[in-house]
Enzyme design. Structure first.
Site, PDB file in Angstrom:
ATOM      1  N   GLN A  27       3.117   0.070  -2.583  1.00 54.78           N
ATOM      2  CA  GLN A  27       3.317  -0.999  -3.566  1.00 54.78           C
ATOM      3  C   GLN A  27       4.049  -2.165  -2.905  1.00 54.78           C
ATOM      4  OE1 GLN A  27       6.200   0.224  -6.492  1.00 54.78           O
ATOM      5  NE2 GLN A  27       5.643  -1.368  -7.959  1.00 54.78           N
ATOM      6  N   GLY A  28       3.354  -3.289  -2.753  1.00 55.35           N
ATOM      7  CA  GLY A  28       3.974  -4.443  -2.109  1.00 55.35           C
ATOM      8  C   GLY A  28       4.417  -5.469  -3.141  1.00 55.35           C
ATOM      9  N   SER A  75       8.318  -6.063  -3.878  1.00 57.73           N
ATOM     10  CA  SER A  75       9.590  -6.666  -3.477  1.00 57.73           C
ATOM     11  C   SER A  75       9.494  -7.401  -2.148  1.00 57.73           C
ATOM     12  CB  SER A  75      10.658  -5.584  -3.339  1.00 57.73           C
ATOM     13  OG  SER A  75      10.752  -4.838  -4.518  1.00 57.73           O
ATOM     14  N   SER A 133       7.736   1.586   0.023  1.00 58.93           N
ATOM     15  CA  SER A 133       7.762   3.042   0.221  1.00 58.93           C
ATOM     16  C   SER A 133       6.407   3.521   0.727  1.00 58.93           C
ATOM     17  CB  SER A 133       8.070   3.768  -1.081  1.00 58.93           C
ATOM     18  OG  SER A 133       9.315   3.355  -1.568  1.00 58.93           O
ATOM     19  N   GLU A 164       5.328   2.943 -14.034  1.00 57.83           N
ATOM     20  CA  GLU A 164       6.335   3.423 -13.091  1.00 57.83           C
ATOM     21  C   GLU A 164       7.548   3.972 -13.851  1.00 57.83           C
ATOM     22  OE1 GLU A 164       7.350   0.425 -10.243  1.00 57.83           O
ATOM     23  OE2 GLU A 164       8.303   1.866  -8.899  1.00 57.83           O
ATOM     24  N   GLU A 200      20.395  -3.029 -14.468  1.00 58.05           N
ATOM     25  CA  GLU A 200      20.717  -4.316 -15.102  1.00 58.05           C
ATOM     26  C   GLU A 200      19.441  -4.962 -15.645  1.00 58.05           C
ATOM     27  OE1 GLU A 200      21.949  -3.248 -12.157  1.00 58.05           O
ATOM     28  OE2 GLU A 200      23.951  -2.886 -12.937  1.00 58.05           O
TER      29      GLU A 200
HETATM   30  C1  LIG Z   1      14.330   3.905  -2.485  1.00 62.89           C
HETATM   31  C2  LIG Z   1      13.684   2.631  -2.875  1.00 62.89           C
HETATM   32  C3  LIG Z   1      12.313   2.536  -2.863  1.00 62.89           C
HETATM   33  C4  LIG Z   1      11.694   1.326  -3.197  1.00 62.89           C
HETATM   34  N1  LIG Z   1      10.332   1.261  -3.129  1.00 62.89           N
HETATM   35  C5  LIG Z   1       9.720   0.076  -3.375  1.00 62.89           C
HETATM   36  C6  LIG Z   1       8.309  -0.061  -3.210  1.00 62.89           C
HETATM   37  O1  LIG Z   1       7.619   0.899  -2.842  1.00 62.89           O
HETATM   38  N2  LIG Z   1       7.740  -1.254  -3.440  1.00 62.89           N
HETATM   39  C7  LIG Z   1       8.464  -2.334  -3.852  1.00 62.89           C
HETATM   40  O2  LIG Z   1       7.885  -3.366  -4.063  1.00 62.89           O
HETATM   41  N3  LIG Z   1       9.810  -2.246  -4.018  1.00 62.89           N
HETATM   42  C8  LIG Z   1      10.450  -1.065  -3.787  1.00 62.89           C
HETATM   43  N4  LIG Z   1      11.816  -0.967  -3.935  1.00 62.89           N
HETATM   44  C9  LIG Z   1      12.564  -2.184  -4.239  1.00 62.89           C
HETATM   45  C10 LIG Z   1      13.225  -2.245  -5.600  1.00 62.89           C
HETATM   46  O3  LIG Z   1      12.292  -2.429  -6.612  1.00 62.89           O
HETATM   47  C11 LIG Z   1      14.260  -3.387  -5.523  1.00 62.89           C
HETATM   48  O4  LIG Z   1      15.258  -2.990  -4.619  1.00 62.89           O
HETATM   49  C12 LIG Z   1      14.869  -3.699  -6.874  1.00 62.89           C
HETATM   50  O5  LIG Z   1      13.945  -4.256  -7.750  1.00 62.89           O
HETATM   51  C13 LIG Z   1      16.094  -4.634  -6.739  1.00 62.89           C
HETATM   52  O6  LIG Z   1      15.832  -5.774  -5.993  1.00 62.89           O
HETATM   53  P1  LIG Z   1      16.787  -6.207  -4.790  1.00 62.89           P
HETATM   54  O7  LIG Z   1      16.905  -5.039  -3.901  1.00 62.89           O
HETATM   55  O8  LIG Z   1      16.285  -7.459  -4.237  1.00 62.89           O
HETATM   56  O9  LIG Z   1      18.204  -6.432  -5.443  1.00 62.89           O
HETATM   57  P2  LIG Z   1      18.714  -7.765  -6.183  1.00 62.89           P
HETATM   58  O10 LIG Z   1      17.676  -8.229  -7.123  1.00 62.89           O
HETATM   59  O11 LIG Z   1      19.231  -8.717  -5.202  1.00 62.89           O
HETATM   60  O12 LIG Z   1      19.912  -7.164  -7.019  1.00 62.89           O
HETATM   61  C14 LIG Z   1      21.236  -6.947  -6.496  1.00 62.89           C
HETATM   62  C15 LIG Z   1      22.146  -6.592  -7.662  1.00 62.89           C
HETATM   63  O13 LIG Z   1      22.173  -7.686  -8.589  1.00 62.89           O
HETATM   64  C16 LIG Z   1      21.811  -7.294  -9.862  1.00 62.89           C
HETATM   65  N5  LIG Z   1      21.054  -8.342 -10.546  1.00 62.89           N
HETATM   66  C17 LIG Z   1      20.000  -9.041 -10.089  1.00 62.89           C
HETATM   67  N6  LIG Z   1      19.532  -9.878 -11.015  1.00 62.89           N
HETATM   68  C18 LIG Z   1      20.305  -9.713 -12.104  1.00 62.89           C
HETATM   69  C19 LIG Z   1      20.314 -10.279 -13.406  1.00 62.89           C
HETATM   70  N7  LIG Z   1      19.410 -11.155 -13.823  1.00 62.89           N
HETATM   71  N8  LIG Z   1      21.268  -9.854 -14.244  1.00 62.89           N
HETATM   72  C20 LIG Z   1      22.189  -8.930 -13.877  1.00 62.89           C
HETATM   73  N9  LIG Z   1      22.221  -8.367 -12.680  1.00 62.89           N
HETATM   74  C21 LIG Z   1      21.287  -8.741 -11.807  1.00 62.89           C
HETATM   75  C22 LIG Z   1      20.928  -6.078  -9.626  1.00 62.89           C
HETATM   76  O14 LIG Z   1      20.853  -5.251 -10.780  1.00 62.89           O
HETATM   77  C23 LIG Z   1      21.614  -5.416  -8.462  1.00 62.89           C
HETATM   78  O15 LIG Z   1      22.673  -4.625  -8.922  1.00 62.89           O
HETATM   79  C24 LIG Z   1      12.469   0.212  -3.590  1.00 62.89           C
HETATM   80  C25 LIG Z   1      13.857   0.328  -3.630  1.00 62.89           C
HETATM   81  C26 LIG Z   1      14.470   1.520  -3.280  1.00 62.89           C
HETATM   82  C27 LIG Z   1      15.961   1.603  -3.311  1.00 62.89           C
END
Ligand SMILES: Cc1cc2nc3c(=O)[nH]c(=O)nc-3n(C[C@H](O)[C@H](O)[C@H](O)COP(=O)(O)OP(=O)(O)OC[C@H]3O[C@@H](n4cnc5c(N)ncnc54)[C@H](O)[C@@H]3O)c2cc1C
Lengths: 397, 377
Positions: free
Chosen positions: A129-130, A132, A164, A247, A382
């Protein structure tokens, strides 16, 4: 309200159970385990998935014309329960089965469904899944990876991250920006990309658990045929919402619940032997008993929450933003189990897998580390709270 | 496999809700904060809707329904702060229907179905904790029957009800059982409690050598199974009512924060507030799951009934506590006024949290049951 299964469903369960018993390796769970090496483990999981397909169990509830068996959702849930109960290996193509398939069933063309669904079932094509990107996580609609039309192709450039299983995947469904001028939700398209396309580089990232399930994925002038677009041009956001609903949905959660419950039961068994001073064990500690009981209750309620949501689906009501409530509930509930596990281990909590004194060979420590991801992936807590408050409770923006 | 209610069950809930919206607003409840707290017209209205007849078998003039049918109704009673003794009577009805002698059933059930008989259970004691095993109220053999002595607390509406269903020990080391007594009998004294919830009534009831015939023992002999069911039914009913009250508090909080403006915006648009409401919804929905499942367990009486009920009482108690506390907090200063209705829900939920066993007691029950199941497996 009726929690019983029909005789036909019970017969189905018996059939599933005997097939699983006959097809898991001899001594599974006692003398035979999954391979230690991560790569070998994933290949082992893929082999198991192929075996399930050969046994006719893959895509049970999918329409027959796409290789499924047109079974009921209840039968699908029974299969998931029995697999989890037998501690059968998880698959590798989880994203393909749980996300690509329902997304294409809802939004794909007939041709796309016929092309992709059977190979997901057979395990021939693994998916990732692409969504993020380094600068687009919670704010998913701000993705920048671009796709520019060039004749019969889109030319894709940019970077995805946290992808992933990308290193094992043959295909990736991804969100790309196809109109940089439009408001951010309106310039996104949903593309299916062959991972062997020249210009794609996958770099594994090491996770806190030490494993490398997720990756960085780079796209440099990767050419993707236009027929790989799902839905209309610039209509990808709506499709991504369908994917995310699945999901976070109850089917995924039902199978997880059985694994959480299994770990909790193992923890209670361990608590009966972990010493607390010369005369007592952890299970005698009234404070710990309260915490363990809390987890026993909450893990059971996870299953029942799923069944409530499942019953709505069985009546034909669509899965909506309530799936955020399931995800928010179980992710925090499960973190609670592993936190209590560490407390139960007490002085031995710092001992990890490989140390001969680590209870359960580090099972709980691994679980604890892995559980930290639950409230991040599939949308952070969140973000789930934003969805629930705005779309379920109707609170102002 | 279906974890949902039927169309008819929802429709009945809707008609009860509509009646209570009209007839039992908090403004009306406020007119009952003094006096005996018993509203005859409300009782008759509840009876006319068929609620009191639900648990009476058809052969005794009732509707012959069960706890699954009742679940949404009890939730609604919590949501509308319906005063006892309606719920207490319903709980007692189920016990009498299942465990009473044919004569007891014939004497009591038709009257209940018609709304002519109010019954409350006398379970809690000041000496005991939450466990009925600790009961000290005692029935000793006397003449052809028994003499009942002891003291019960928090007996709902003991001034208004016609019968009390009393948990007692039969002989010093004997079994527990239930006796039916008329609270006006000689040897019974009642003292009105001061309560956290001023919209409820409860009494301390003292029994001194109260003479009873054998026909006043429910089922004709001490029945521990009846006592066990009574406390499970009480705990499940409290779970459903707490869920109802908590649901109302969440609605009030969402509505208030959507309207109240500070910093130029509705406060409900602030994430700190939204996120708390989202967490409250998770607690509320999971409470429903737990409480509905407990109702199912009472209806179908599986071996794990006690554990399933304890799961609900523990979860719903904690959930109602945090929803009511947060709901009040989100109202700011006005939330602390007598004028605002929210404290009535807080008081009711808090009272229910401690009736029929608090969350810690029920968690211990779940733990013991889980360990026993593991031993047996
Ligand atoms: C083990 C694992 C597997 C994953 N697999 C995939 C995958 O296969 N494909 C894929 O596309 N993605 C994948 N992800 C990515 C995942 O979906 C993102 O990490 C997630 O959506 C959060 O985005 P970010 O990491 O950029 O954090 P950020 O968005 O930068 O968030 C950082 C912190 O800020 C908070 N925050 C952000 N915006 C707000 C808001 N509006 N209000 C309040 N708080 C906020 C968040 O809740 C978090 O606590 C995976 C992540 C993990 C950990």
């Amino acid at each position: 309200m009726d929690f019983s299964y029909s005789p036909a469903e019970e017969a189905f369960r018996a059939q599933v159970r005997s097939w699983i018993k006959a097809n898991l390796p001899e001594g599974w769970g006692s003398t035979v385990h999954e391979p230690e090496d991560e790569h070998a483990r994933y290949m082992f999981r893929l082999d198991w998935e192929k075996k399930l397909f050969q046994g006719g169990w893959a895509g049970l509830a999918w329409p027959k014309k796409y290789g499924g068996r047109g079974a009921t959702l209840v039968e699908q849930a029974i299969l998931a329960e029995e697999l989890a109960r037998a501690e059968a290996p998880e698959g590798l193509n989880i994203i393909g089965r749980n996300l690509t398939a329902p997304t294409l069933i809802h939004h794909g063309t007939e041709e796309q469904r016929r092309r992709y669904l059977p190979k997901i079932l057979s395990g021939e094509e693994v998916w990732c899944q692409g969504f993020s990107e380094p600068n687009a996580g919670s704010d998913l609609a701000s993705i920048r990876t671009s796709a520019v039309r060039d004749g019969d192709h889109f030319v894709v450039n940019g970077q995805k991250t946290w992808t992933s299983f990308a290193q094992y995947s043959h295909w990736c469904f991804m969100l790309v920006r196809t109109d940089p001028e439009a408001p951010k939700h309106k310039g996104i398209s949903f593309l299916l990309v062959d991972m062997s396309t020249p210009g794609i580089t996958v770099r594994p990232l090491r996770q806190i658990s030490g494993e490398s399930e997720f990756n960085e994925t780079f796209f440099d002038d990767a050419r993707v045929p236009v027929e790989n677009l799902v839905g209309g041009l610039n209509e990808g956001w709506k499709i991504a919402m369908t994917t995310l609903t699945y999901e976070r949905g109850p089917e995924d959660a039902l199978a997880r619940q059985i694994r959480f419950k299994r770990d909790l039961m193992r923890l209670i068994v361990a608590a009966k032997t972990i010493p607390r001073g010369p005369k007592a064990t952890a299970i005698d500690d009234p404070v710990l008993r309260q915490k363990l009981a809390r987890s026993v209750i909450e893990v059971e309620l996870m299953r029942l929450n799923c069944l409530r949501s499942f019953s709505k689906q069985l009546q034909g009501k669509p899965l909506g933003p309530e799936s955020s409530f399931q995800k928010l509930y179980w992710s925090h509930m499960a973190q609670g189990i592993y936190e209590t596990a560490m407390e139960t281990l007490g002085p031995t909590a710092p001992l990890a897998a490989g140390d001969p004194l680590a209870p359960g060979d580090g099972l709980f420590q691994t679980g604890f580390l892995q559980s930290r991801a639950f409230t991040i992936y599939s949308g952070t807590s969140e973000i789930q709270r934003n969805i629930i408050s705005e779309r379920v409770l109707g609170m102002p923006r | 496999m279906n974890f949902d209610f039927s169309e008819e069950q929802f429709a009945f809930r809707d008609s009860v809700r509509q009646y209570l919206d009209d007839r039992w607003s908090v403004a009306q409840l406020r007119t009952h904060l003094t006096g005996d707290g018993f509203d005859r017209e409300l009782w008759e209205g509840v009876s006319a809707l068929g609620i009191l007849a639900m648990m009476v078998p058809e052969e005794h003039g009732g509707l012959g329904l069960g706890y699954v049918d009742l679940a949404l109704i009890l939730e609604e009673c919590g949501r509308h702060l319906v005063p006892g003794p309606a719920v207490d009577t319903i709980i007692a009805t189920d016990i009498i229907s299942r465990h009473g002698t044919p004569e007891q059933q014939a004497a009591l059930l038709p009257a209940i179905a018609e709304g002519g008989l109010k019954i409350a259970a006398a379970v809690a004691e000041i000496e005991g904790g939450f466990r009925p095993e600790d009961t000290t109220t005692i029935a000793r053999p006397s003449g052809n029957g028994w003499a009942l002595s002891g003291r019960k607390i928090l007996v709902p509406y003991a001034e208004s009800v016609d019968q009390l269903l009393v948990v007692a020990r039969f002989g010093d080391d004997g079994p527990l059982g239930l006796v039916l007594v008329d609270p006006d009998w000689a040897g019974i004294t009642r003292r009105h409690h001061q309560l956290l919830d001023p919209a409820s009534r409860a009494h301390e009831v003292t029994f001194s050598e109260v003479e009873l015939g054998g026909d006043h023992v429910l089922g004709g002999q001490p029945l521990e199974t009846a006592v066990a069911r009574l406390v499970d039914a009480g705990a499940a009913s409290a779970s459903l009512q707490m869920t109802g009250a908590a649901g109302k508090v969440l609605d009030l909080a969402v509505e208030y924060t959507g309207n109240r403006v500070q910093f130029g915006k509705p406060i409900g648009s602030f994430q700190a507030i939204k996120h708390r409401c989202a967490d409250m919804l998770v607690l509320l929905e999971t409470s429903r799951t737990a409480a509905y499942h407990a109702a199912w367990a009472l209806a179908h009486d599986p071996a794990a009934r006690r554990k399933l009920v304890s799961m609900a009482k523990a979860y719903c108690g904690d959930a109602a506590r945090s929803i009511c506390n947060e709901g009040l907090q989100l109202h700011g200063g006005i939330g602390f006024t007598w004028e605002l209705d929210i404290h009535f829900y807080l008081r009711r939920a808090k009272t229910l949290e401690y009736s029929y066993g608090d969350a810690s007691a029920h968690r211990e029950c779940v733990m013991a049951a889980t360990l026993a199941e593991m031993e047996a497996a």
